[in-house]
Write a protein that holds these residues in place. Structure first.
Motif, PDB file in Angstrom:
ATOM      1  N   ASN A  76       3.810  -7.041   0.607  1.00 28.36           N
ATOM      2  CA  ASN A  76       4.047  -5.815   1.348  1.00 28.36           C
ATOM      3  C   ASN A  76       4.149  -4.670   0.350  1.00 28.36           C
ATOM      4  O   ASN A  76       4.917  -4.734  -0.604  1.00 28.36           O
ATOM      5  N   LYS A  78       5.178  -1.589   0.945  1.00 30.98           N
ATOM      6  CA  LYS A  78       6.025  -0.533   1.496  1.00 30.98           C
ATOM      7  C   LYS A  78       6.840   0.178   0.403  1.00 30.98           C
ATOM      8  O   LYS A  78       6.902   1.397   0.355  1.00 30.98           O
ATOM      9  N   GLU A  81       4.506   2.274  -1.916  1.00 32.74           N
ATOM     10  CA  GLU A  81       3.989   3.469  -1.245  1.00 32.74           C
ATOM     11  C   GLU A  81       5.037   4.569  -1.218  1.00 32.74           C
ATOM     12  O   GLU A  81       4.732   5.748  -1.399  1.00 32.74           O
ATOM     13  N   GLN A  82       6.314   4.213  -0.993  1.00 28.53           N
ATOM     14  CA  GLN A  82       7.388   5.207  -0.976  1.00 28.53           C
ATOM     15  C   GLN A  82       7.553   5.828  -2.359  1.00 28.53           C
ATOM     16  O   GLN A  82       7.714   7.043  -2.487  1.00 28.53           O
TER      17      GLN A  82
END
Length: 96
Positions: A76, A78, A81-82
């Protein structure tokens, strides 16, 4: 993206066993995990027996269907990306 289909024929003209022939595998398993003949092992370079390690012996062999994974869980992204959007942490402290 099309994955390249590996050549599964051996010298005798028969196809090599797949992981799915022996084990129940996930439907989303990549082709390379279902066909252990895609992997050839690592270095075939001979080393001095005094300095050869057990990891070198293990890594030089091709995997079998019993050593291949039966599931695939993609990572993942996530968190990455943040960090990409907000930028990396910057220390504005005083350096002496």
């Amino acid at each position: 993206m099309d994955e390249e289909k590996p050549d599964l024929s051996t010298e005798s003209g028969t196809t090599a066993p797949k992981t799915s022939d022996v084990y129940r595998v996930d439907k989303n398993l990549p082709v390379r995990f279902n066909n252990p003949d895609c992997f050839r092992g690592y270095s075939k370079k001979s080393t001095h027996p005094l300095y050869q390690t057990s990891n070198q012996t293990y890594g030089s062999k091709k995997p079998t269907v019993h050593e291949m994974p039966t599931t695939f869980n993609g990572a993942n992204r996530k968190f990455s990306e943040q960090k990409l959007k907000s930028g990396m942490y910057r220390d504005n402290g005083f350096n002496t």
